[in-house]
Motif scaffolding. Sequence first.
Motif, PDB file in Angstrom:
ATOM      1  N   UNK A   1     -41.314  11.237  35.109  1.00  0.00           N
ATOM      2  CA  UNK A   1     -40.324  11.480  34.168  1.00  0.00           C
ATOM      3  C   UNK A   1     -40.401   9.612  33.471  1.00  0.00           C
ATOM      4  N   UNK A   2     -40.845   9.267  34.078  1.00  0.00           N
ATOM      5  CA  UNK A   2     -41.092   7.639  33.500  1.00  0.00           C
ATOM      6  C   UNK A   2     -42.421   8.255  32.195  1.00  0.00           C
ATOM      7  N   UNK A   3     -42.852   8.792  32.868  1.00  0.00           N
ATOM      8  CA  UNK A   3     -43.893   8.872  31.798  1.00  0.00           C
ATOM      9  C   UNK A   3     -43.433   9.483  30.594  1.00  0.00           C
TER      10      UNK A   3
ATOM     11  N   UNK B   1     -47.429  15.695  27.425  1.00  0.00           N
ATOM     12  CA  UNK B   1     -47.414  15.644  29.844  1.00  0.00           C
ATOM     13  C   UNK B   1     -48.036  14.573  30.262  1.00  0.00           C
ATOM     14  N   UNK B   2     -47.410  14.407  31.344  1.00  0.00           N
ATOM     15  CA  UNK B   2     -47.725  13.148  32.348  1.00  0.00           C
ATOM     16  C   UNK B   2     -48.136  14.513  33.431  1.00  0.00           C
TER      17      UNK B   2
ATOM     18  N   UNK C   1     -43.064  17.780  28.203  1.00  0.00           N
ATOM     19  CA  UNK C   1     -42.299  17.271  27.352  1.00  0.00           C
ATOM     20  C   UNK C   1     -42.131  18.722  26.706  1.00  0.00           C
ATOM     21  N   UNK C   2     -40.597  19.217  26.359  1.00  0.00           N
ATOM     22  CA  UNK C   2     -40.296  20.302  25.660  1.00  0.00           C
ATOM     23  C   UNK C   2     -41.494  20.680  24.197  1.00  0.00           C
ATOM     24  N   UNK C   3     -41.612  19.616  23.972  1.00  0.00           N
ATOM     25  CA  UNK C   3     -42.224  19.712  22.427  1.00  0.00           C
ATOM     26  C   UNK C   3     -43.986  19.578  22.420  1.00  0.00           C
ATOM     27  N   UNK C   4     -44.680  19.470  23.143  1.00  0.00           N
ATOM     28  CA  UNK C   4     -46.043  18.885  24.138  1.00  0.00           C
ATOM     29  C   UNK C   4     -46.469  19.761  23.647  1.00  0.00           C
ATOM     30  N   UNK C   5     -47.792  20.184  23.293  1.00  0.00           N
ATOM     31  CA  UNK C   5     -48.616  21.206  23.205  1.00  0.00           C
ATOM     32  C   UNK C   5     -49.519  21.339  24.256  1.00  0.00           C
TER      33      UNK C   5
ATOM     34  N   UNK D   1     -53.515   6.969  43.885  1.00  0.00           N
ATOM     35  CA  UNK D   1     -53.609   8.234  43.081  1.00  0.00           C
ATOM     36  C   UNK D   1     -53.978   7.572  41.545  1.00  0.00           C
ATOM     37  N   UNK D   2     -53.033   8.595  40.609  1.00  0.00           N
ATOM     38  CA  UNK D   2     -53.483   8.189  39.076  1.00  0.00           C
ATOM     39  C   UNK D   2     -52.471   8.450  38.733  1.00  0.00           C
ATOM     40  N   UNK D   3     -52.279   8.336  37.066  1.00  0.00           N
ATOM     41  CA  UNK D   3     -51.374   8.691  36.420  1.00  0.00           C
ATOM     42  C   UNK D   3     -52.243   8.950  34.776  1.00  0.00           C
ATOM     43  N   UNK D   4     -52.081  10.185  34.447  1.00  0.00           N
ATOM     44  CA  UNK D   4     -53.079  10.606  33.031  1.00  0.00           C
ATOM     45  C   UNK D   4     -51.493  11.051  32.436  1.00  0.00           C
ATOM     46  N   UNK D   5     -52.116  10.638  30.972  1.00  0.00           N
ATOM     47  CA  UNK D   5     -50.895  11.289  29.513  1.00  0.00           C
ATOM     48  C   UNK D   5     -51.940  11.624  28.905  1.00  0.00           C
ATOM     49  N   UNK D   6     -51.665  13.255  28.348  1.00  0.00           N
ATOM     50  CA  UNK D   6     -52.054  13.135  27.256  1.00  0.00           C
ATOM     51  C   UNK D   6     -50.886  14.161  25.952  1.00  0.00           C
ATOM     52  N   UNK D   7     -51.577  13.612  25.020  1.00  0.00           N
ATOM     53  CA  UNK D   7     -50.318  14.593  23.621  1.00  0.00           C
ATOM     54  C   UNK D   7     -49.598  13.150  22.724  1.00  0.00           C
ATOM     55  N   UNK D   8     -49.711  11.703  23.171  1.00  0.00           N
ATOM     56  CA  UNK D   8     -49.698  10.339  22.088  1.00  0.00           C
ATOM     57  C   UNK D   8     -51.020  10.799  21.167  1.00  0.00           C
ATOM     58  N   UNK D   9     -50.396   9.782  19.749  1.00  0.00           N
ATOM     59  CA  UNK D   9     -51.726  10.652  18.699  1.00  0.00           C
ATOM     60  C   UNK D   9     -52.480   9.420  18.907  1.00  0.00           C
ATOM     61  N   UNK D  10     -52.965   9.428  20.475  1.00  0.00           N
ATOM     62  CA  UNK D  10     -54.444   8.271  20.498  1.00  0.00           C
ATOM     63  C   UNK D  10     -54.300   8.112  21.824  1.00  0.00           C
ATOM     64  N   UNK D  11     -55.604   7.909  22.892  1.00  0.00           N
ATOM     65  CA  UNK D  11     -55.547   7.785  23.962  1.00  0.00           C
ATOM     66  C   UNK D  11     -54.652   6.093  24.394  1.00  0.00           C
TER      67      UNK D  11
END
Length: 161
Positions: free
Chosen positions: A38-40, A52-53, A68-72, A132-142
């Motif tokens: 949620x925080x991500x 997405x997280x 997120x609602x508009x995430x690809x 553990x680990x957290x991964x995020x994808x979708x911002x315009x750059x890693x």
Amino acid sequence: MKKLVCASVALFALASAASAEELTERNISLATATELAQEGVAACAAKGYNVSVAVVDRAGLLRALMRADAAGPHTIGAAQAKAFTSASSRSPTSGIAETVQENPGAAGVADIPGYLALAGGVPIKIGEETIGAIGIGGAPGGNLDEECAVAALDKVKDKLK
């Protein structure tokens, strides 16, 4: 020859008995994994990024996933692969991406099933132990994905002691 075999078996049995102590490992809870996801999403949304997280446990198995609602749709797989890669390597994926770019001999790491050598995956640690680990994808750059992951970890840092 028979004495050598007997000695080898005895040595193996002794070594096995000496290392038979059970392991104690910490792992991320579902509650903390959900809060991190949620925080991500919130950290990236505040910057205008639809992401997405994924949060995985110490073995790289999925604990929480939010999109997120508009995430690809591609962001789901990227987030999960980044989280898996970070948990497996016990390091941020930005470092892995840099190593692959700078060292052609390390390029094969991209062929490991489930690995994604892009920034955006960050290990979750208590002290030096990866839980553990957290991964995020979708911002315009890693690098921006990673910033959001670090911000999410900062929000729950009191739970990671």
